[in-house]
Design an enzyme around this catalytic site. Structure first.
Site, PDB file in Angstrom:
ATOM      1  N   LYS A  19       0.836  -1.214   0.000  1.00  0.00           N
ATOM      2  CA  LYS A  19       0.000   0.000   0.000  1.00  0.00           C
ATOM      3  C   LYS A  19       0.866   1.257   0.000  1.00  0.00           C
ATOM      4  CE  LYS A  19      -2.193  -1.088   3.820  1.00  0.00           C
ATOM      5  NZ  LYS A  19      -1.544  -2.387   4.115  1.00  0.00           N
ATOM      6  N   ARG A  93     -10.057   0.241   8.610  1.00  0.00           N
ATOM      7  CA  ARG A  93      -9.609  -1.135   8.780  1.00  0.00           C
ATOM      8  C   ARG A  93     -10.643  -1.985   9.487  1.00  0.00           C
ATOM      9  NH1 ARG A  93      -3.992  -0.132   8.763  1.00  0.00           N
ATOM     10  NH2 ARG A  93      -2.699  -1.962   9.049  1.00  0.00           N
ATOM     11  N   ARG A 127      12.298  -5.255   5.188  1.00  0.00           N
ATOM     12  CA  ARG A 127      11.804  -3.867   5.139  1.00  0.00           C
ATOM     13  C   ARG A 127      12.596  -2.961   6.078  1.00  0.00           C
ATOM     14  NH1 ARG A 127       5.680  -2.136   5.480  1.00  0.00           N
ATOM     15  NH2 ARG A 127       5.558  -3.718   7.106  1.00  0.00           N
ATOM     16  N   ARG A 160      10.668  -1.961  11.676  1.00  0.00           N
ATOM     17  CA  ARG A 160       9.463  -1.789  12.482  1.00  0.00           C
ATOM     18  C   ARG A 160       9.342  -2.933  13.481  1.00  0.00           C
ATOM     19  NH1 ARG A 160       4.686  -0.278   8.309  1.00  0.00           N
ATOM     20  NH2 ARG A 160       3.610  -1.706   9.705  1.00  0.00           N
ATOM     21  N   ARG A 171      -0.821  -9.817  12.622  1.00  0.00           N
ATOM     22  CA  ARG A 171      -1.420  -8.765  11.784  1.00  0.00           C
ATOM     23  C   ARG A 171      -2.205  -9.382  10.633  1.00  0.00           C
ATOM     24  NH1 ARG A 171       3.784  -5.723  10.285  1.00  0.00           N
ATOM     25  NH2 ARG A 171       2.476  -4.464   8.939  1.00  0.00           N
TER      26      ARG A 171
END
Ligand code: G5P
Ligand code: MG
Length: 218
Positions: A19, A93, A127, A160, A171
Site C-alpha cells: 500500500k 480497517r 523492510r 518496524r 497482523r
C-alpha cells in the site's frame, strides 16, 4: 465515473501488500496528498505525544488501535486536507471505521491490492523505513543507496517492531478476520477495483490504467 475536481481515494490491502509503495507512486504521478494512518501513528510514537503513548503497545503487538481513538484521530487529520485530493492508506480497517468515514467524507475510488500471503511474509523481513517521511525500502527490491540510510536525507533507517515474524502473523490474522469485511462494504457501494500481483511492479501498470482516465492524465 463522474470526473470530479477533488478526488477522495482509498487503498486497501493486507499488511505489507505494498500500500505504501503503490501510494507513493500514486501521489507523485497525480500530485495528491498521501494520508497513511500507520505513518501518522508511528510519527506520534516517535515524538512521544499523548496519542503516541496511548497507541504504542497496540502497534508493537500488531493489534488494531480501538475504533473510537482511530476515528477521532483520522477525521481530524482529514479535515486538514479537506480541500485537496487525497489517498487514504491504512484507514478504514474495520467496518465501523468505514461507516464512520463514509458519513463525513464519502470516497470516490477504492483500490484493493491482492498479494499472496507467502510473498508478504517473505518481504517484511527485508523492510527498512525512514520514520520521519514514511519512505520505505526493501533489500533487493528498492535497496537504499547506502545500507541503513535514507536516500534523501541520509538519516538512519529503522526496522518496524511489528515486522517480527510472530507479529506479522498476528497482523495477517487480524486482517483476515476484521479488515477483510471492509472490502465488501465498498463492493456494495460499487466503487471498488481489485489489483492482483506478486510484485508492486506487476500491479502498478494496472493501477495507472485505472487511474489515468479518472485523473484525466494523458
Ligand atoms: P500500517 O502502517 O498501516 P500495514 O500492516 O497495513 O501497516 P504496512 O506494513 O505498512 O501495512 P504496506 O504499506 O501495505 O504495509 O506495504 P509497503 O510498506 O509498501 O511494502 C512492504 C514492504 O515490501 C516494504 O519493505 C516495500 O519496500 C516492499 N515491497 C513493496 N513492493 C515490493 C515488491 O514488489 N517486491 C519486494 N521484494 N518488496 C516489495 O499499520 C501499522 C499498525 O498501525 C495501527 C495498527 O496497530 C497496525 O498494525 N493502525 C491501525 N489500527 C486501527 N485502525 C487503523 N485504521 C489503523 N491504521 C494503523
Ligand atoms: Mg504502509
Amino acid at each position: 465515473m463522474t470526473v470530479q475536481k477533488i478526488l477522495k481515494a482509498l487503498i486497501l490491502g493486507a499488511p505489507a501488500s505494498g500500500k505504501g509503495t503503490i501510494s507513493s507512486r500514486i501521489v507523485k504521478r497525480y500530485n495528491i496528498e498521501h494520508v497513511s494512518s500507520g505513518d501518522k501513528l508511528r510519527d506520534h510514537i516517535q515524538k512521544q505525544t499523548e496519542l503516541g503513548k496511548e497507541v504504542k503497545s497496540y502497534l508493537s503487538q500488531g493489534k488494531l488501535v480501538p475504533d473510537d481513538v482511530m476515528i477521532k484521530f483520522m477525521v481530524s487529520e482529514l479535515k486538514k486536507v479537506q480541500d485537496k485530493s487525497w489517498l487514504l492508506d491504512g484507514f478504514p480497517r474495520t467496518v465501523a471505521q468505514a461507516q464512520a468515514i463514509w458519513k463525513v467524507e464519502p470516497v470516490n475510488i477504492v483500490l484493493n491490492l491482492n498479494v499472496p500471503f507467502e510473498v508478504i511474509i517473505d518481504r517484511v523481513k527485508n523492510r527498512w523505513v525512514h520514520l520521519p517521511s514514511g519512505r520505505v525500502y526493501n533489500i533487493g527490491f528498492n535497496t537504499p543507496k547506502v545500507m541503513g540510510k535514507d536516500d534523501v536525507t541520509g538519516e538512519n533507517l529503522t526496522q518496524r517492531p511489528d515486522d517480527k515474524p510472530e507479529v506479522v502473523q498476528k497482523r495477517l490474522e487480524i486482517y483476515e478476520s476484521i479488515t477483510r469485511p471492509v472490502i465488501d462494504f465498498y463492493k456494495e457501494k460499487g466503487i471498488l477495483t481489485h489489483f492482483e500481483g506478486r510484485t508492486s511492479d506487476e500491479i502498478w501498470p494496472k493501477v495507472i490504467a485505472h487511474l489515468d482516465p479518472i485523473f484525466e492524465k494523458k
